[in-house]
Design an enzyme around this catalytic site. Structure first.
Site, mmCIF file in Angstrom:
data_model
loop_
_atom_site.group_PDB
_atom_site.id
_atom_site.type_symbol
_atom_site.label_atom_id
_atom_site.label_comp_id
_atom_site.label_asym_id
_atom_site.label_seq_id
_atom_site.Cartn_x
_atom_site.Cartn_y
_atom_site.Cartn_z
ATOM 1 N N CYS A 37 0.841 -1.197 0.000
ATOM 2 C CA CYS A 37 0.000 0.000 0.000
ATOM 3 C C CYS A 37 0.878 1.249 0.000
ATOM 4 C CB CYS A 37 -0.915 0.014 1.216
ATOM 5 S SG CYS A 37 -2.028 -1.406 1.293
ATOM 6 N N CYS A 42 23.760 -26.497 -22.094
ATOM 7 C CA CYS A 42 22.508 -25.889 -21.640
ATOM 8 C C CYS A 42 21.369 -26.653 -22.300
ATOM 9 C CB CYS A 42 22.454 -24.416 -22.033
ATOM 10 S SG CYS A 42 20.843 -23.641 -21.785
ATOM 11 N N CYS A 96 23.320 -25.704 -11.142
ATOM 12 C CA CYS A 96 23.455 -26.871 -12.004
ATOM 13 C C CYS A 96 24.936 -27.134 -12.272
ATOM 14 C CB CYS A 96 22.664 -26.692 -13.299
ATOM 15 S SG CYS A 96 23.604 -26.112 -14.715
ATOM 16 N N ILE A 146 17.734 -15.729 -27.208
ATOM 17 C CA ILE A 146 19.181 -15.559 -27.339
ATOM 18 C C ILE A 146 19.948 -16.746 -26.761
ATOM 19 C CG2 ILE A 146 19.529 -14.335 -25.153
ATOM 20 C CD1 ILE A 146 21.473 -12.469 -26.772
ATOM 21 N N THR A 195 15.495 -10.900 -15.890
ATOM 22 C CA THR A 195 16.222 -10.735 -14.636
ATOM 23 C C THR A 195 16.432 -9.259 -14.321
ATOM 24 O OG1 THR A 195 18.237 -11.078 -15.945
ATOM 25 C CG2 THR A 195 17.425 -12.952 -14.688
#
Length: 609
Positions: free
Chosen positions: A15, A243, A525, A273, A418
């Site tokens: 708020c 990846c 990872c 990309i 991000t």
């Protein structure tokens, strides 16, 4: 309301004014509410809600929707946006308190344990939960390692470009080193190559890339395009740094998807990309292609539809992002034309409705690390964090994305890249500082935990700047990690990690294996962990590589030819250059539009040159 109940635990988040809400269950099992605000208008809104719900049964409170309050003709659709947000946020807080009080009365434990989090203040950082402790471990890096890195970077004129999703140790060291060596840049993949070019122009002789292989490929190719072929580009391993998402675009299935696109002119392929240069080259020879990132994909698609009538757009390879883009556009059909024009001036509800059937996305390109934000996590957020600020990257699964979209509509969330998430958090923190009242802001981080270093650094900078002012209020910023127990690895008795006097029994990420995992984000990872501090120091100390010891670490310079006999590097760079021109001019380049309209000669696109 008595001053004794105007406390932080009763504050309503989100708020513009300060709002306090107290709730209790009376002897008859009815909900009793009391609300107050430091704003007269907001106090009036709260009084309306209290009037409606005070004395209601818990189930009546829980089933009430904002839309059902339209008859009150205040604080809802068509009214000032901040008032609408206040109305909605107070209602959600009422429902959260009702749920907790009902469970307490029935002797039921809360269905979920709280997520781990980091609480950032002007005085420091507090970790709640072992996962958060592991994330916090490197926020205050080893100064000797920082000095070692800075020394070798300066001596050998080495620039560093790193993705946000680095291991916390590496990010902590790099963030500290930036203060002494300007040629270190941590960002999303959009600007990594651009930063490398700036470093080369400033005299850097080598660029080290901390990321997966397609990132180093792009840096190498863009440096070559900019005339810096003599600047060395080095990865952090002599093995492949893969990846799963980039791999998905290098499959026969994806090429079949593009073959279908080539049979539906006029078509444009919008490729994320996070794909290899080779993929971009082969795709561009099938269908005119432009690269995108999570920060510009929506504008790219909307501009293409506005600029090229009857175009078909084929997005790939990230299926989650494709589905989320489609949902976002479907949500836009419920907006007013004025609201849509703020997003893109070339569109209205009617144009958005008409373009939806011509937007296609690849169905088999899931980046499996983002399953971390699946159904279990969404349930827990709904249960325990419904009144917090929610953030979601475009790559997260649909349930998490929808949750953040709903929060965004009431000013309590952000969806995007991000960088969008980081900017949103900074904006909300700055607003809290400007209000100069004690506040506790809670952000659920619906993106990779690797973002936390950049977020904490930005938040601490803002809070620190306010600390020096006399009479400043205390603002706490809590970064919540929505992870399950599967996202953590137990350490063995012989390898426990110590943080001060605390022994960490678990650490973020998977225990072993190759590639991405559904139990951890990119930062944890095994592929991304190949970008270690020891690897960076090893590469830097070895440069210049006069004995070819680092030959396998060099970023690949493509010598392959496309099916049309052209250089993979040249053709693969063109979609990136199209994106750069779009970023600068806010419209599709003339060359790309020409390719869209004149793309097919014997089944293959033709160049405008």
């Amino acid at each position: 309301m008595e001053d004794s109940v105007r406390v932080d635990s009763n504050r309503v988040m989100g708020c513009t004014a300060q709002v306090w809400l107290q709730a209790r269950l009376d002897h008859d099992g009815k909900m009793r509410f009391e609300a107050d605000s430091d704003s007269e208008i907001t106090r009036g809104f709260c009084s309306c809600l209290v009037w409606v719900l005070d004395g209601a049964a818990p189930e009546e409170v829980m089933k009430l929707k904002t839309e059902e309050l339209m008859d009150l003709n205040v604080g809802v659709a068509g009214r000032e946006r901040s008032r609408v947000n206040t109305w909605h946020n107070v209602l959600i807080t009422m429902q959260k308190k009702t749920k907790a009080l009902t469970a307490e009365r029935e002797g039921k434990p809360l269905p979920f344990e709280a997520f781990p989090s980091l609480v950032v203040t002007a005085d420091g950082v507090e970790a709640k939960g072992s996962y958060a402790e592991a994330q916090a471990r490197y926020l205050f890096p080893d100064e000797s390692k920082v000095e070692e890195l800075v020394s070798v970077l300066k001596e050998k004129k080495i620039g560093v470009v790193a993705h946000f999703y680095m291991d916390p140790q590496v990010q902590g060291i790099l963030t500290a080193a930036q203060k002494q060596w300007p040629h270190i840049h941590i960002s999303d993949s959009l600007v990594m190559a651009d930063s490398a070019v700036k470093m080369a122009k400033a005299g850097c002789q080598f660029i080290t890339v901390l990321g997966v292989d397609f990132m180093s490929e792009n840096v190498r190719a863009i440096l070559d395009q900019a005339g810096f072929g003599d600047v060395g580009v080095y990865r952090m391993s002599n093995e492949r740094i893969g990846c799963s998402l980039a791999d998905a675009a290098a499959t026969p299935s994806y090429m079949n998807y593009l073959e279908e696109a080539s049979r539906s002119p006029p078509s444009l392929h919008v490729v994320y990309i996070n794909t290899s240069l080779e993929t971009k080259a082969y795709a561009h020879e099938l269908v005119p292609t432009i690269t995108c990132t999570s920060s510009n994909v929506v504008q790219t698609i909307l501009q293409a539809f506005a600029q090229v009538p009857d175009i078909n757009i084929w997005y790939g390879p990230d299926s989650y992002m494709g589905a989320n883009i489609k949902e976002l556009l479907q949500q836009m059909t419920k907006m007013t034309d004025e609201e849509i024009a703020e997003i893109h001036p070339g569109h209205s509800r009617e144009t958005i409705r008409l373009l939806l059937p011509r937007l296609h996305f690849y169905q088999d390109g899931t980046c499996i690390v983002h399953h971390i934000f699946g159904h279990e996590v969404v349930e827990k957020i709904n249960e325990m964090y419904c009144d917090a600020f929610l953030t979601a990257h475009f790559e997260v699964p649909g349930e998490m994305f929808s949750l953040a979209m709903e929060a965004k509509r009431r000013g309590m969330g952000v969806v995007g890249s991000t960088q969008n998430i980081l900017d949103f958090i900074k904006q909300r923190v700055q607003e809290a500082l400007d209000r100069n009242v004690n506040d506790h802001l809670q952000f659920v981080l619906g993106t990779e935990s690797g973002m936390v270093t950049a977020i904490v650094a930005a938040v601490r900078s803002l809070l620190g700047s306010g600390k020096s002012s006399s009479g400043r209020s205390k603002v706490k910023v809590e970064i919540v990690f929505p992870v399950s127990s599967d996202s953590m690895t137990r350490t063995s008795p012989n390898s426990s990690i110590k943080m001060g006097d605390i022994i960490l029994p678990i650490i973020p990420g998977v225990a072993s294996g190759e590639g991405c995992s559904i139990h951890g984000g990119c930062a944890s990872c095994p592929y991304m962990k190949m970008n270690s501090l020891s690897s960076l120091l090893k590469v830097c100390h070895q440069l210049p590589d006069k004995k070819d010891i680092l030959m396998a670490y060099e970023a690949e310079r493509f010598k392959l030819q496309t099916p049309n006999g052209k250089s993979v590097a040249d053709v693969g760079c063109e979609p990136i250059l199209h994106m750069r021109q779009f970023q600068a001019e806010r419209q599709l380049p003339e060359k790309l539009v020409y390719q869209i309209y004149h793309s097919y000669s014997n089944g293959r696109p033709v160049s405008s040159s």
